[in-house]
Design a protein around this motif. Structure first.
Motif, PDB file in Angstrom:
ATOM      1  N   UNK A   1       0.836  -1.203   0.000  1.00 39.04           N
ATOM      2  CA  UNK A   1       0.000   0.000   0.000  1.00 39.04           C
ATOM      3  C   UNK A   1       0.871   1.253   0.000  1.00 39.04           C
ATOM      4  N   UNK A   2       1.954   1.213   0.776  1.00 39.20           N
ATOM      5  CA  UNK A   2       2.873   2.354   0.816  1.00 39.20           C
ATOM      6  C   UNK A   2       3.552   2.541  -0.540  1.00 39.20           C
ATOM      7  N   UNK A   3       3.908   1.423  -1.197  1.00 43.93           N
ATOM      8  CA  UNK A   3       4.535   1.501  -2.509  1.00 43.93           C
ATOM      9  C   UNK A   3       3.573   2.102  -3.529  1.00 43.93           C
ATOM     10  N   UNK A   4       2.326   1.682  -3.487  1.00 43.05           N
ATOM     11  CA  UNK A   4       1.345   2.209  -4.432  1.00 43.05           C
ATOM     12  C   UNK A   4       1.207   3.726  -4.278  1.00 43.05           C
ATOM     13  N   UNK A   5       1.228   4.199  -3.049  1.00 42.25           N
ATOM     14  CA  UNK A   5       1.141   5.641  -2.799  1.00 42.25           C
ATOM     15  C   UNK A   5       2.352   6.370  -3.370  1.00 42.25           C
ATOM     16  N   UNK A   6       3.532   5.804  -3.142  1.00 44.59           N
ATOM     17  CA  UNK A   6       4.757   6.439  -3.628  1.00 44.59           C
ATOM     18  C   UNK A   6       4.814   6.454  -5.150  1.00 44.59           C
ATOM     19  N   UNK A   7       4.405   5.349  -5.783  1.00 48.13           N
ATOM     20  CA  UNK A   7       4.414   5.296  -7.246  1.00 48.13           C
ATOM     21  C   UNK A   7       3.364   6.231  -7.840  1.00 48.13           C
ATOM     22  N   UNK A   8       2.253   6.416  -7.125  1.00 51.42           N
ATOM     23  CA  UNK A   8       1.246   7.359  -7.591  1.00 51.42           C
ATOM     24  C   UNK A   8       1.775   8.783  -7.619  1.00 51.42           C
ATOM     25  N   UNK A   9       2.617   9.100  -6.631  1.00 53.28           N
ATOM     26  CA  UNK A   9       3.202  10.439  -6.567  1.00 53.28           C
ATOM     27  C   UNK A   9       4.411  10.585  -7.474  1.00 53.28           C
ATOM     28  N   UNK A  10       5.147   9.468  -7.671  1.00 53.48           N
ATOM     29  CA  UNK A  10       6.377   9.495  -8.465  1.00 53.48           C
ATOM     30  C   UNK A  10       6.532   8.172  -9.196  1.00 53.48           C
ATOM     31  N   UNK A  11       6.106   8.098 -10.479  1.00 57.55           N
ATOM     32  CA  UNK A  11       6.185   6.827 -11.219  1.00 57.55           C
ATOM     33  C   UNK A  11       7.602   6.297 -11.396  1.00 57.55           C
ATOM     34  N   UNK A  12       8.619   7.131 -11.126  1.00 64.03           N
ATOM     35  CA  UNK A  12      10.007   6.676 -11.250  1.00 64.03           C
ATOM     36  C   UNK A  12      10.593   6.231  -9.915  1.00 64.03           C
ATOM     37  N   UNK A  13       9.770   6.161  -8.885  1.00 59.29           N
ATOM     38  CA  UNK A  13      10.254   5.756  -7.562  1.00 59.29           C
ATOM     39  C   UNK A  13      10.928   4.375  -7.642  1.00 59.29           C
ATOM     40  N   UNK A  14      12.107   4.260  -7.053  1.00 52.75           N
ATOM     41  CA  UNK A  14      12.879   3.023  -7.112  1.00 52.75           C
ATOM     42  C   UNK A  14      12.524   2.139  -5.923  1.00 52.75           C
ATOM     43  N   UNK A  15      12.120   0.901  -6.214  1.00 56.76           N
ATOM     44  CA  UNK A  15      11.814  -0.042  -5.146  1.00 56.76           C
ATOM     45  C   UNK A  15      12.578  -1.337  -5.378  1.00 56.76           C
ATOM     46  N   UNK A  16      12.617  -2.194  -4.371  1.00 59.00           N
ATOM     47  CA  UNK A  16      13.505  -3.356  -4.406  1.00 59.00           C
ATOM     48  C   UNK A  16      12.881  -4.551  -5.119  1.00 59.00           C
ATOM     49  N   UNK A  17      13.746  -5.353  -5.739  1.00 55.93           N
ATOM     50  CA  UNK A  17      13.300  -6.625  -6.308  1.00 55.93           C
ATOM     51  C   UNK A  17      12.706  -7.509  -5.226  1.00 55.93           C
ATOM     52  N   UNK A  18      13.259  -7.411  -4.036  1.00 54.94           N
ATOM     53  CA  UNK A  18      12.821  -8.271  -2.924  1.00 54.94           C
ATOM     54  C   UNK A  18      11.334  -8.134  -2.658  1.00 54.94           C
ATOM     55  N   UNK A  19      10.780  -6.928  -2.818  1.00 54.61           N
ATOM     56  CA  UNK A  19       9.365  -6.723  -2.545  1.00 54.61           C
ATOM     57  C   UNK A  19       8.499  -7.476  -3.554  1.00 54.61           C
ATOM     58  N   UNK A  20       8.894  -7.449  -4.824  1.00 55.46           N
ATOM     59  CA  UNK A  20       8.129  -8.195  -5.822  1.00 55.46           C
ATOM     60  C   UNK A  20       8.237  -9.698  -5.570  1.00 55.46           C
ATOM     61  N   UNK A  21       9.415 -10.155  -5.189  1.00 62.05           N
ATOM     62  CA  UNK A  21       9.599 -11.582  -4.918  1.00 62.05           C
ATOM     63  C   UNK A  21       8.753 -11.991  -3.718  1.00 62.05           C
ATOM     64  N   UNK A  22       8.741 -11.167  -2.660  1.00 65.89           N
ATOM     65  CA  UNK A  22       7.912 -11.453  -1.480  1.00 65.89           C
ATOM     66  C   UNK A  22       6.434 -11.515  -1.858  1.00 65.89           C
ATOM     67  N   UNK A  23       6.029 -10.647  -2.770  1.00 66.02           N
ATOM     68  CA  UNK A  23       4.633 -10.641  -3.197  1.00 66.02           C
ATOM     69  C   UNK A  23       4.290 -11.939  -3.928  1.00 66.02           C
ATOM     70  N   UNK A  24       5.159 -12.362  -4.841  1.00 68.98           N
ATOM     71  CA  UNK A  24       4.932 -13.616  -5.557  1.00 68.98           C
ATOM     72  C   UNK A  24       4.915 -14.797  -4.591  1.00 68.98           C
ATOM     73  N   UNK A  25       5.769 -14.740  -3.577  1.00 72.17           N
ATOM     74  CA  UNK A  25       5.842 -15.832  -2.603  1.00 72.17           C
ATOM     75  C   UNK A  25       4.567 -15.929  -1.767  1.00 72.17           C
ATOM     76  N   UNK A  26       3.867 -14.813  -1.624  1.00 76.04           N
ATOM     77  CA  UNK A  26       2.645 -14.798  -0.813  1.00 76.04           C
ATOM     78  C   UNK A  26       1.415 -15.240  -1.596  1.00 76.04           C
ATOM     79  N   UNK A  27       1.571 -15.485  -2.886  1.00 75.64           N
ATOM     80  CA  UNK A  27       0.454 -15.885  -3.732  1.00 75.64           C
ATOM     81  C   UNK A  27       0.634 -17.322  -4.211  1.00 75.64           C
TER      82      UNK A  27
END
Length: 369
Positions: A155-181
């Motif tokens: 949710x925090x990432x979505x807010x940051x990307x909404x304000x700044x589409x170039x916001x840099x986030x970690x690969x780890x977060x996407x991997x954690x998301x895939x692991x939770x599904x």
């Protein structure tokens, strides 16, 4: 520096390996820009008629700077073959095995990791979700995540990307998301393109080698082939000289800056010019970097995809081809299995209305090489 030597057409022919007698190829590039594929395009081809470098359109619409044949652009998903090459090289160094499981290298990190092999990450048969799936239906997928802390991070990432589409986030977060599904299917039984799978493969490569992906690309690909333009530049703006990037929005080309490059990682983080990308492709099929038997082996689930590349039949017979796309970058490449024919097209813009046409444009150039 080759970049300076290519400042004029005469020096381009002498120093950059171009051919003076291919107006047919130049016409193809001019037509792509005229048809609105992108503000500018750069190309390199080599085949029965010799080698040729060309460009058309603009590197910068505001300054009217022309696109140059040696322009460095983002390869996007064409980078996957670079990543697969690194992993196969590590296998031949004895650092890992392609049939090792995710659990072997990242114990406890990925539920179901004991069922997924590195090879399945690289040929997209792992069953992992793709980050494009997440962005297409965020409400649906995030609604299936029960980990409260992960949901809060997303949710925090979505807010940051909404304000700044170039916001840099970690690969780890996407991997954690895939692991939770849940997996989309049992590993090895079907095919689903997954950028996240390549990020997971990169995490394993770094764990197994003790090197970063930047170091691995440089040691295994860039330095052996003496590639001057190529670099791993996975997030934010491209370092060094490069064209501006544009997205077609609301009826015109608009500067995209670093939008959509917040976490490309090993799925698409390579930057190079067309000539260096072609040099890599030809060296690869000729076995100069890794044995081809592992890299170009397809799975039973999809005979049209090997490790990091599509496998097709074209005018040159068996051909390895791939495309890449971002908010504002587009790439298409193809190389014949024997390395006798290669073509690379790189655009500094993307119009989604042409998404089905970019590959066809590359094939026309490839068959004319």
């Amino acid at each position: 520096m080759r970049r300076l030597a290519c400042a004029t057409a005469v020096l381009l022919l002498a120093a950059c390996g171009g051919s003076a007698a291919r107006p047919d190829l130049q016409h193809q590039l001019d037509a792509l820009v005229a048809a609105g594929y992108a503000p500018g395009v750069t190309a390199y081809v080599d085949g029965p008629h010799g080698s040729w470098s060309g460009a058309a359109g603009f590197a910068n619409l505001a300054t009217r700077e022309r696109m140059r044949p040696d322009a460095r652009l983002r390869l996007q998903s064409v980078s996957k073959l670079w990543t697969a090459t690194v992993v196969v090289a590590l296998a031949h160094e004895g650092r890992l095995r392609l049939d090792d499981t995710v659990e072997r290298w990242l114990p406890g990190f990925f539920p179901g990791g004991s069922r997924i092999t590195i090879r399945e990450l690289l040929d997209h048969t792992s069953g992992l979700i793709d980050n494009n799936d997440l962005s297409a239906r965020p409400g649906y997928w995030f609604g299936r995540i029960h980990d409260a802390k992960l949901r809060a991070r997303l949710a925090a990432l979505a807010t940051k990307l909404g304000a700044d589409p170039s916001y840099v986030f970690s690969d780890e977060l996407e991997i954690r998301t895939a692991a939770a599904l849940p997996l989309l299917f049992p590993p090895g039984t079907s095919w689903h393109y997954s950028n996240i799978g390549y990020k997971l493969a990169a995490a394993i490569a770094e764990r197994a080698s003790g090197e970063t992906m930047a170091q691995l690309y440089r040691r295994i690909v860039v330095e052996p082939l003496h590639l001057e333009s190529a670099a791993y530049d996975p997030a934010g703006g491209v370092r060094g000289e490069h064209p501006s990037a544009y997205a077609f929005q609301r009826g015109r080309w608009r500067p995209a800056g670093t939008e959509g490059t917040g976490a490309l990682g090993a799925e698409g983080g390579i930057v190079a010019d067309a000539r260096d990308e072609a040099r890599f492709l030809v060296a690869l099929v000729r076995g100069e970097l890794v044995p081809t038997r592992d890299l170009f082996r397809t799975s039973g689930a999809n005979a049209s995809y090997a490790l990091g590349t599509g496998v097709n039949e074209t005018c040159a017979g068996r051909t390895y081809a791939h495309g890449g796309a971002g908010v504002a970058w587009k790439s298409q490449v193809a190389v014949s299995a024997d390395g006798s024919r290669v073509a690379v097209l790189l655009w500094n813009g993307r119009d989604a209305r042409h998404d089905d046409d970019y590959a066809a444009a590359l094939l026309r150039l490839f068959c004319a090489a």
